[in-house]
Design a protein around this motif. Structure first.
Motif, PDB file in Angstrom:
ATOM      1  N   LEU A  44       0.838  -1.200   0.000  1.00  0.00           N
ATOM      2  CA  LEU A  44       0.000   0.000   0.000  1.00  0.00           C
ATOM      3  C   LEU A  44       0.874   1.251   0.000  1.00  0.00           C
ATOM      4  O   LEU A  44       2.011   1.217   0.465  1.00  0.00           O
ATOM      5  N   PRO A  45       0.316   2.369  -0.459  1.00  0.00           N
ATOM      6  CA  PRO A  45       1.032   3.642  -0.343  1.00  0.00           C
ATOM      7  C   PRO A  45       0.988   4.122   1.110  1.00  0.00           C
ATOM      8  O   PRO A  45       0.089   3.762   1.866  1.00  0.00           O
ATOM      9  N   SER A  46       1.966   4.935   1.466  1.00  0.00           N
ATOM     10  CA  SER A  46       2.004   5.499   2.820  1.00  0.00           C
ATOM     11  C   SER A  46       1.748   6.998   2.757  1.00  0.00           C
ATOM     12  O   SER A  46       1.808   7.617   1.689  1.00  0.00           O
ATOM     13  N   TYR A  47       1.505   7.565   3.908  1.00  0.00           N
ATOM     14  CA  TYR A  47       1.328   9.018   3.992  1.00  0.00           C
ATOM     15  C   TYR A  47       2.650   9.746   3.763  1.00  0.00           C
ATOM     16  O   TYR A  47       2.659  10.948   3.566  1.00  0.00           O
ATOM     17  N   ASN A  48       3.755   9.026   3.764  1.00  0.00           N
ATOM     18  CA  ASN A  48       5.070   9.616   3.454  1.00  0.00           C
ATOM     19  C   ASN A  48       5.383   9.547   1.965  1.00  0.00           C
ATOM     20  O   ASN A  48       6.455   9.946   1.545  1.00  0.00           O
ATOM     21  N   GLY A  49       4.470   8.984   1.180  1.00  0.00           N
ATOM     22  CA  GLY A  49       4.652   8.920  -0.264  1.00  0.00           C
ATOM     23  C   GLY A  49       5.351   7.673  -0.769  1.00  0.00           C
ATOM     24  O   GLY A  49       5.554   7.524  -1.963  1.00  0.00           O
ATOM     25  N   GLU A  50       5.714   6.762   0.118  1.00  0.00           N
ATOM     26  CA  GLU A  50       6.379   5.519  -0.283  1.00  0.00           C
ATOM     27  C   GLU A  50       5.357   4.385  -0.300  1.00  0.00           C
ATOM     28  O   GLU A  50       4.323   4.472   0.339  1.00  0.00           O
ATOM     29  N   GLU A  51       5.676   3.322  -1.022  1.00  0.00           N
ATOM     30  CA  GLU A  51       4.863   2.111  -0.947  1.00  0.00           C
ATOM     31  C   GLU A  51       5.531   1.162   0.040  1.00  0.00           C
ATOM     32  O   GLU A  51       6.757   1.072   0.090  1.00  0.00           O
ATOM     33  N   ARG A  52       4.712   0.465   0.810  1.00  0.00           N
ATOM     34  CA  ARG A  52       5.216  -0.485   1.796  1.00  0.00           C
ATOM     35  C   ARG A  52       4.436  -1.790   1.699  1.00  0.00           C
ATOM     36  O   ARG A  52       3.240  -1.790   1.475  1.00  0.00           O
ATOM     37  N   SER A  53       5.148  -2.898   1.924  1.00  0.00           N
ATOM     38  CA  SER A  53       4.528  -4.224   1.978  1.00  0.00           C
ATOM     39  C   SER A  53       4.599  -4.740   3.402  1.00  0.00           C
ATOM     40  O   SER A  53       5.573  -4.465   4.117  1.00  0.00           O
ATOM     41  N   LEU A  54       3.610  -5.486   3.802  1.00  0.00           N
ATOM     42  CA  LEU A  54       3.651  -6.102   5.124  1.00  0.00           C
ATOM     43  C   LEU A  54       4.887  -6.981   5.248  1.00  0.00           C
ATOM     44  O   LEU A  54       5.575  -6.967   6.264  1.00  0.00           O
ATOM     45  N   SER A  55       5.211  -7.718   4.192  1.00  0.00           N
ATOM     46  CA  SER A  55       6.356  -8.641   4.232  1.00  0.00           C
ATOM     47  C   SER A  55       7.689  -7.935   4.444  1.00  0.00           C
ATOM     48  O   SER A  55       8.652  -8.553   4.889  1.00  0.00           O
ATOM     49  N   SER A  56       7.757  -6.641   4.170  1.00  0.00           N
ATOM     50  CA  SER A  56       9.017  -5.917   4.368  1.00  0.00           C
ATOM     51  C   SER A  56       9.361  -5.772   5.854  1.00  0.00           C
ATOM     52  O   SER A  56      10.481  -5.405   6.190  1.00  0.00           O
TER      53      SER A  56
END
Length: 174
Positions: A44-56
């Protein structure tokens, strides 16, 4: 002799196949949304403008909290979640907040909520299309999942949670 050789080979192959099926089924973990399941991955996208995965975040204990800005219990628990993240981040505990954007009345309210509670200090994600809500069959806000370091769901909490309860729930995983 030829018949014995073929029979032996067929028997050996059958034993290998049966052993493989038994051992892979024992070690395979079902992906799902219940305690003991492997947590379903998403990006999903974040409020910081990056995309993040749960698996990360694998290798960390993840407190995955789903919220909406209009939700009063969400408003009550977010300050304690932020404090919990600050206090336990160095021990490998991540508070991952996810705005259920498809449940929001106005996007601006969610953004104000993030600013008001200084949620950018943690991974604050946006479920824009309801992907995670559907994936996790979300029925109640807030909902929090405690995910172990190996990505297994340890607990699902529907409703408000506080700092002390979180400490009790992750104490044996630290």
């Amino acid at each position: 002799m030829n018949k014995k050789f073929i029979t032996s080979m067929v028997l050996a192959a059958a034993i290998i196949i049966i052993s493989y099926v038994i051992f892979t089924n024992i070690s395979a973990q079902e992906v799902g949304t219940q305690e003991g399941d492997a947590a379903a991955d998403f990006t999903l996208p974040s409020y910081n403008g990056e995309e993040r995965s749960l698996s990360s975040y694998e290798g960390n204990i993840v407190i995955m909290n789903m919220w909406a800005s209009w939700c009063e219990p969400c408003t009550e628990e977010i300050p304690e979640l932020m404090e919990f993240h600050q206090q336990y981040e160095e021990q490998g505990v991540i508070v991952l907040t996810i705005n259920m954007n498809s449940f929001e009345r106005k996007q601006e309210q969610a953004e104000k909520f993030v600013e008001q509670f200084d949620m950018r200090q943690t991974p604050a994600l946006i479920d824009e299309e309801g992907e995670v809500a559907d994936l996790y069959n979300l029925q109640y806000l807030p909902t929090t999942y405690i995910i172990t370091r190996d990505g297994t769901i340890a607990e699902k909490i529907a409703g408000e949670i506080n700092f002390k309860q979180l400490e009790e729930k992750v104490a044996d995983q630290l």
